[in-house]
Design an enzyme around this catalytic site. Sequence first.
Site, short mmCIF file in Angstrom:
data_model
loop_
_atom_site.label_atom_id
_atom_site.label_comp_id
_atom_site.label_asym_id
_atom_site.label_seq_id
_atom_site.Cartn_x
_atom_site.Cartn_y
_atom_site.Cartn_z
N TYR A 277 -16.30 14.37 -15.75
CA TYR A 277 -16.80 13.00 -15.60
C TYR A 277 -17.78 12.98 -14.42
O TYR A 277 -17.44 13.47 -13.33
CB TYR A 277 -15.62 12.04 -15.39
CG TYR A 277 -16.06 10.63 -15.07
CD1 TYR A 277 -16.90 9.94 -15.94
CD2 TYR A 277 -15.65 10.00 -13.90
CE1 TYR A 277 -17.32 8.66 -15.64
CE2 TYR A 277 -16.05 8.70 -13.61
CZ TYR A 277 -16.89 8.05 -14.49
OH TYR A 277 -17.31 6.77 -14.19
N LYS B 216 -8.17 4.14 -19.23
CA LYS B 216 -8.45 4.61 -20.58
C LYS B 216 -7.21 4.51 -21.48
O LYS B 216 -6.67 3.44 -21.63
CB LYS B 216 -9.00 6.03 -20.49
CG LYS B 216 -10.08 6.21 -19.41
CD LYS B 216 -11.31 5.38 -19.71
CE LYS B 216 -12.49 5.63 -18.82
NZ LYS B 216 -12.44 5.22 -17.45
N ASP C 155 -7.42 16.98 -15.11
CA ASP C 155 -7.67 15.59 -15.49
C ASP C 155 -7.33 15.49 -16.98
O ASP C 155 -8.02 16.06 -17.82
CB ASP C 155 -9.15 15.24 -15.21
CG ASP C 155 -9.47 13.79 -15.54
OD1 ASP C 155 -8.79 13.20 -16.39
OD2 ASP C 155 -10.44 13.26 -14.95
N ARG D 245 0.84 -1.22 0.00
CA ARG D 245 0.00 0.00 0.00
C ARG D 245 0.87 1.26 0.00
O ARG D 245 0.49 2.30 -0.52
CB ARG D 245 -0.97 -0.01 1.19
CG ARG D 245 -1.78 1.27 1.31
CD ARG D 245 -3.06 1.11 2.13
NE ARG D 245 -2.84 0.51 3.43
CZ ARG D 245 -2.31 1.13 4.49
NH1 ARG D 245 -1.92 2.38 4.40
NH2 ARG D 245 -2.18 0.50 5.63
N1 LCS Z 1 -11.75 11.06 -15.29
C1 LCS Z 1 -12.31 10.92 -16.52
C2 LCS Z 1 -12.15 12.03 -17.51
C3 LCS Z 1 -13.01 9.78 -16.82
O1 LCS Z 1 -13.55 9.67 -18.03
C4 LCS Z 1 -13.17 8.76 -15.85
C5 LCS Z 1 -13.95 7.53 -16.12
C6 LCS Z 1 -12.58 8.94 -14.59
C7 LCS Z 1 -11.87 10.10 -14.35
C8 LCS Z 1 -12.67 7.90 -13.51
O2 LCS Z 1 -11.87 6.82 -13.84
P1 LCS Z 1 -12.10 5.30 -13.34
O3 LCS Z 1 -12.28 5.36 -11.88
O4 LCS Z 1 -13.31 4.80 -14.03
O5 LCS Z 1 -10.83 4.63 -13.75
N2 LCS Z 1 -14.77 7.61 -17.24
C9 LCS Z 1 -15.61 6.73 -17.64
C10 LCS Z 1 -16.46 6.91 -18.75
O6 LCS Z 1 -16.56 7.94 -19.42
N3 LCS Z 1 -17.13 5.80 -18.96
O7 LCS Z 1 -16.88 4.85 -17.99
C11 LCS Z 1 -15.89 5.39 -17.10
#
Ligand code: LCS
Length: 393
Positions: free
Chosen positions: A111, A208, A183, A58
């Site tokens: 998001y 992503k 972000d 961790r």
């Molecule tokens: N920031 C952005 C711009 C994102 O698109 C997402 C997830 C996150 C943070 C959070 O990331 P995660 O915890 O899912 O790794 N975006 C998503 C979307 O547009 N569709 O499903 C997840």
Amino acid sequence: MDHQKSGFNSKLVHGTGSKDPLGSAVTPIYQTSTFAFESADHGAQCFSGKSSGYIYTRIGNPTIEDLEKTVALLENGFGGIGTSSGMGAVTTVYMTYLGAGSHIVSHEAVYGPSRVVLETILKRFGVEATFIDTSDLDLLKESIQANTKLIYLETPANPTMTIADISAISAIAHEKGIPVCVDNTFCSPYLQSPLDLGADIVLHSMTKFINGHADIVGGIIVAKREVDYKALRSTMIIMGCNMDPHQAYLARRGLKTLAIRIDRAQENCIKVASWLEKHPKVTKLKYPGLPSHPQYELGKKQMRGPGAMISFELSGGLEAGKTLMNNVHLALLAVSLGGIETLIQHPASMTHSKMSKESKEKAGITDGLVRLSIGIEEAEDIIADLDHALSRI
Ligand code: LCS
């Protein structure tokens, strides 16, 4: 060789250039929760920081560290902090800079959960948030309060593709001593360098583009300065938002092909967006690679390429969007983005469904908005798939 000075693709492949002691070509998966100390004194020194040995996964782990150092190198930052997910990265940033009585200014269309966590959980802890259109710099200046502790940007924003001027906003924030977090998920370090443009912290959902193969969930934060890095790492460790070594290994593997994947997906995306824009059933398409994007010039200035995400509306609204999504065969009807496969989804009822109706309307997340994440298949096949599905409307 000084890996700081090598080109982007060399950095992707070789990272910091650190060598495995047994000569393994890739950093192995150190699938362990804990590390044995050489002696009681050594253990105490690791905890006090006098020795740099590993303690507990961790807190730190060689597989995770290789990924953290590589992404920090790509973002030109002091250090990286791997997290369990993109939301783990977002909440680690919030928990580091915000507390009872503090205030954050954020973009109105980020998001969904990055906004909703402020409006629900952090609100319960006394954090105040103002969501604005960050392309309006006068509004941004007016929104800053004496207790504003963080300016949070997502650019291009999910799903509206709105672009925030990182340099101009950072200059405004820094006059008041406020840190700026960006972000950078939609661009990845390949297409945009927020820290070089003036931001203090950059984060990614590595789920992503960085991983790129739709097989892990992960996140990362990179801080420009040591002081922010230490504060963020400490929050991540205490809150337990750490990565798992196997997840870090897959993200590191995916990262090696980031540039060639994005080049290919972007090339496809330019073709798909240009074709879609001319389609009689399509209205209001937003893609930073086309002059019709309201911030086309700003995008060209701060991004090295327009990326592989498109949002658009259909003249038939929600029903037309549903027909489109129900009739694609190559594209997957799925959330997430930035992978090698083309994905289509409906933000209002899926990724941004937890936002209030009013917030969605104000942010431009209409019921008719459809989002596409373009993959690396053949552009002609993606277009044929969309053409067929659009013909069913
Ligand atoms: N920031 C952005 C711009 C994102 O698109 C997402 C997830 C996150 C943070 C959070 O990331 P995660 O915890 O899912 O790794 N975006 C998503 C979307 O547009 N569709 O499903 C997840």
